[in-house]
Design a protein around this motif. Structure first.
Motif, PDB file in Angstrom:
ATOM      1  N   GLU A 123     -64.285  -4.273   8.153  1.00  0.00           N
ATOM      2  CA  GLU A 123     -63.356  -3.297   8.860  1.00  0.00           C
ATOM      3  C   GLU A 123     -63.902  -2.050   9.604  1.00  0.00           C
ATOM      4  OE1 GLU A 123     -58.994  -1.303   7.518  1.00  0.00           O
ATOM      5  OE2 GLU A 123     -60.410  -2.183   5.915  1.00  0.00           O
ATOM      6  N   GLU A 124     -64.614  -1.205   8.854  1.00  0.00           N
ATOM      7  CA  GLU A 124     -65.248  -0.181   9.383  1.00  0.00           C
ATOM      8  C   GLU A 124     -66.308  -0.433  10.532  1.00  0.00           C
ATOM      9  OE1 GLU A 124     -68.290   3.567   7.928  1.00  0.00           O
ATOM     10  OE2 GLU A 124     -67.344   2.034   6.438  1.00  0.00           O
ATOM     11  N   ALA A 125     -66.987  -1.719  10.690  1.00  0.00           N
ATOM     12  CA  ALA A 125     -67.701  -1.850  11.898  1.00  0.00           C
ATOM     13  C   ALA A 125     -67.079  -2.219  12.980  1.00  0.00           C
ATOM     14  CB  ALA A 125     -68.554  -3.067  11.374  1.00  0.00           C
ATOM     15  N   LEU A 126     -65.667  -2.614  12.672  1.00  0.00           N
ATOM     16  CA  LEU A 126     -64.920  -3.080  13.843  1.00  0.00           C
ATOM     17  C   LEU A 126     -64.171  -1.851  14.191  1.00  0.00           C
ATOM     18  CD1 LEU A 126     -63.217  -6.679  12.662  1.00  0.00           C
ATOM     19  CD2 LEU A 126     -65.438  -6.215  14.111  1.00  0.00           C
ATOM     20  N   TYR A 173     -65.214 -15.226  16.352  1.00  0.00           N
ATOM     21  CA  TYR A 173     -65.297 -14.084  16.944  1.00  0.00           C
ATOM     22  C   TYR A 173     -64.264 -13.940  18.101  1.00  0.00           C
ATOM     23  CZ  TYR A 173     -69.189 -14.471  14.186  1.00  0.00           C
ATOM     24  OH  TYR A 173     -70.289 -14.929  13.161  1.00  0.00           O
ATOM     25  N   ARG A 174     -63.838 -14.753  18.909  1.00  0.00           N
ATOM     26  CA  ARG A 174     -62.705 -14.680  20.060  1.00  0.00           C
ATOM     27  C   ARG A 174     -61.456 -14.063  19.267  1.00  0.00           C
ATOM     28  NH1 ARG A 174     -62.842 -19.191  22.485  1.00  0.00           N
ATOM     29  NH2 ARG A 174     -63.860 -18.451  24.371  1.00  0.00           N
ATOM     30  N   SER A 175     -61.031 -14.732  18.294  1.00  0.00           N
ATOM     31  CA  SER A 175     -59.714 -14.113  17.665  1.00  0.00           C
ATOM     32  C   SER A 175     -59.992 -12.752  17.074  1.00  0.00           C
ATOM     33  CB  SER A 175     -59.274 -15.132  16.447  1.00  0.00           C
ATOM     34  OG  SER A 175     -59.119 -16.232  16.959  1.00  0.00           O
ATOM     35  N   ARG A 176     -61.224 -12.470  16.511  1.00  0.00           N
ATOM     36  CA  ARG A 176     -61.452 -11.147  15.869  1.00  0.00           C
ATOM     37  C   ARG A 176     -61.594 -10.061  16.921  1.00  0.00           C
ATOM     38  NH1 ARG A 176     -66.671 -10.988  12.643  1.00  0.00           N
ATOM     39  NH2 ARG A 176     -65.634 -12.102  11.066  1.00  0.00           N
ATOM     40  N   MET A 177     -62.070 -10.309  18.174  1.00  0.00           N
ATOM     41  CA  MET A 177     -62.444  -9.364  19.227  1.00  0.00           C
ATOM     42  C   MET A 177     -61.077  -9.153  19.911  1.00  0.00           C
ATOM     43  SD  MET A 177     -65.145  -7.638  18.890  1.00  0.00           S
ATOM     44  CE  MET A 177     -64.570  -6.802  20.296  1.00  0.00           C
ATOM     45  N   GLN A 179     -58.000  -8.850  18.606  1.00  0.00           N
ATOM     46  CA  GLN A 179     -57.407  -8.101  17.706  1.00  0.00           C
ATOM     47  C   GLN A 179     -57.941  -6.620  17.584  1.00  0.00           C
ATOM     48  OE1 GLN A 179     -54.414  -8.746  16.186  1.00  0.00           O
ATOM     49  NE2 GLN A 179     -54.552 -10.787  17.340  1.00  0.00           N
ATOM     50  N   VAL A 180     -59.303  -6.678  17.800  1.00  0.00           N
ATOM     51  CA  VAL A 180     -59.862  -5.356  17.805  1.00  0.00           C
ATOM     52  C   VAL A 180     -59.679  -4.419  19.215  1.00  0.00           C
ATOM     53  CG1 VAL A 180     -62.178  -4.468  17.988  1.00  0.00           C
ATOM     54  CG2 VAL A 180     -61.925  -6.065  16.327  1.00  0.00           C
ATOM     55  N   LEU A 181     -59.492  -5.271  20.351  1.00  0.00           N
ATOM     56  CA  LEU A 181     -59.132  -4.691  21.471  1.00  0.00           C
ATOM     57  C   LEU A 181     -57.738  -4.504  21.637  1.00  0.00           C
ATOM     58  CD1 LEU A 181     -61.581  -6.814  24.038  1.00  0.00           C
ATOM     59  CD2 LEU A 181     -61.761  -4.388  23.166  1.00  0.00           C
ATOM     60  N   LEU A 182     -56.818  -5.033  20.936  1.00  0.00           N
ATOM     61  CA  LEU A 182     -55.280  -4.810  21.024  1.00  0.00           C
ATOM     62  C   LEU A 182     -55.417  -3.453  20.207  1.00  0.00           C
ATOM     63  CD1 LEU A 182     -53.761  -8.342  20.292  1.00  0.00           C
ATOM     64  CD2 LEU A 182     -53.361  -6.829  22.257  1.00  0.00           C
ATOM     65  N   LEU A 216     -63.124  -8.195  29.191  1.00  0.00           N
ATOM     66  CA  LEU A 216     -62.299  -7.316  30.128  1.00  0.00           C
ATOM     67  C   LEU A 216     -61.062  -8.145  30.214  1.00  0.00           C
ATOM     68  CD1 LEU A 216     -64.698  -6.334  33.115  1.00  0.00           C
ATOM     69  CD2 LEU A 216     -64.068  -5.104  30.950  1.00  0.00           C
ATOM     70  N   ASP A 217     -61.104  -9.258  30.365  1.00  0.00           N
ATOM     71  CA  ASP A 217     -59.850 -10.193  30.469  1.00  0.00           C
ATOM     72  C   ASP A 217     -58.862  -9.872  29.094  1.00  0.00           C
ATOM     73  OD1 ASP A 217     -60.191 -11.235  32.748  1.00  0.00           O
ATOM     74  OD2 ASP A 217     -61.077 -13.051  31.943  1.00  0.00           O
ATOM     75  N   MET A 218     -59.650  -9.622  27.858  1.00  0.00           N
ATOM     76  CA  MET A 218     -58.914  -9.341  26.584  1.00  0.00           C
ATOM     77  C   MET A 218     -58.291  -7.961  26.657  1.00  0.00           C
ATOM     78  SD  MET A 218     -61.381 -10.540  23.662  1.00  0.00           S
ATOM     79  CE  MET A 218     -61.624 -12.344  23.328  1.00  0.00           C
ATOM     80  N   GLY A 219     -58.765  -7.089  27.683  1.00  0.00           N
ATOM     81  CA  GLY A 219     -57.976  -5.788  27.856  1.00  0.00           C
ATOM     82  C   GLY A 219     -59.002  -4.775  27.974  1.00  0.00           C
TER      83      GLY A 219
END
Length: 329
Positions: A123-126, A173-177, A179-182, A216-219
């Motif tokens: 969680e901290e790394a993300l 990793y796709r789902s994780r990133m 959420q991170v970018l959101l 970039l497409d993720m946001g």
């Protein structure tokens, strides 16, 4: 709003021994005559290509060739340049194990230097580093494809590791990133992804291009790459900017006379709202474990090679009066 981005800042080995530990030298000497340019920016961000700590033991010294660790006085070096944030997701932040990493993040936190990409748990790394600037807020997310054994989990310290291929990120990793970018977007108007990915040399691969496009497409609004020892071409993708590699900024590395890994740029990114409008490239060289403005011959080399690398992405870059400019229409 103007953001200053650098490539890899490695403060270990001879940089540590000859400059950082030398009490006769002021901490700002390492930044040389490029420091005034850095200080004109509203925010200064670097990729910290080492761990800052006096703790730990070398990780797998029989199989990992290079281990980079800087004395805690390195924090004073960062503060001398008013570094606002560092990215930690790379292949050297755990060179001396989890104790050194945790000591490093504690030293950065105490100094008021924000960081992202590594921590005590996943969680901290993300978590993005968020900067509340006068013109807009900025969130930076840091990731790497190096050292999969260093991936942070819910039970152990580590980095934000990702895996990808020619189609972009793979699960989970796709789902994780996503959420991170959101989450980053909810906290800031401008979102930057710092990516320490790919090999040390050469143009970005198809997989690296797919990764940058997908993020970039993720946001994300800006892709800020490093790991490669030399600056690579800039791509304009759907009105957004991809810096595939910002090269090296400070280190003690041997210089390849063809690649000239001692030459790179300070990247000044000019932003209006949440849009990057222009990127200014100030040529630099690494000399005696310090960074300096490039001389005329080095500027000519950098201008010629960077124009060729940008042309591969059909990006126009204009060099004039010692500075390169990429304008985003």
């Amino acid at each position: 709003m103007r953001l200053a981005l650098t490539g890899d800042v490695m403060l270990g080995r001879m940089v540590d021994e000859d400059v950082i530990r030398n009490r006769s030298l002021r901490p700002e000497v390492i930044w040389g005559d490029i420091l005034p340019v850095m200080l004109k920016a509203d925010c200064r961000l670097i990729n910290l290509e080492c761990v800052i700590s006096s703790q730990g033991e070398a990780w797998h010294p029989a199989t990992k060739a290079f281990h980079f660790r800087a004395h805690p006085r390195a924090v004073d070096v960062l503060r001398a340049a008013k570094i606002d944030g560092v990215t930690l997701a790379n292949n050297h932040v755990l060179d001396y194990g989890p104790d050194a990493l945790l000591d490093c993040v504690n030293l950065l936190d105490r100094a008021g230097i924000k960081r992202t990409g590594a921590g005590a748990m996943l969680e901290e790394a993300l978590a993005p580093a968020v900067f509340a600037l006068p013109e807009a807020s900025v969130a930076v997310v840091s990731l790497t494809d190096n050292e999969p054994e260093w991936e942070a989990t819910n039970r152990k310290p580590g980095v934000n590791y990702v895996a990808y291929n020619d189609r972009g990120l793979v699960e989970p990793y796709r789902s994780r990133m996503t959420q991170v970018l959101l989450s980053a977007r909810r906290q800031a108007e401008l979102v930057i992804v710092s990516a320490h990915v790919g090999p040390n040399w050469g143009a970005p691969s198809r997989a690296m291009q797919a990764l940058a496009h997908e993020l970039l497409d993720m946001g994300a609004d800006l892709y800020w790459g490093h790991s490669n020892h030399t600056p690579q071409g800039i791509e304009l993708y759907r009105g957004k900017v991809i810096l595939y590699s910002s090269g090296d900024f400070i280190d003690d590395y041997m210089v390849d006379q063809d690649e000239r890994n001692d030459l790179s740029f300070l990247f000044l990114v000019e932003v209006e709202g949440n849009r990057v409008r222009q990127v200014l490239l100030h040529p630099i060289r690494i000399e005696d474990c310090r960074v300096r403005r490039a001389n005329e011959r080095e500027y000519t080399f950098l201008a010629r090679t960077m124009q060729a690398k940008c042309a591969a992405f059909e990006t126009s870059i204009l060099f004039r009066e010692g500075v390169g400019t990429v304008t985003i229409e």
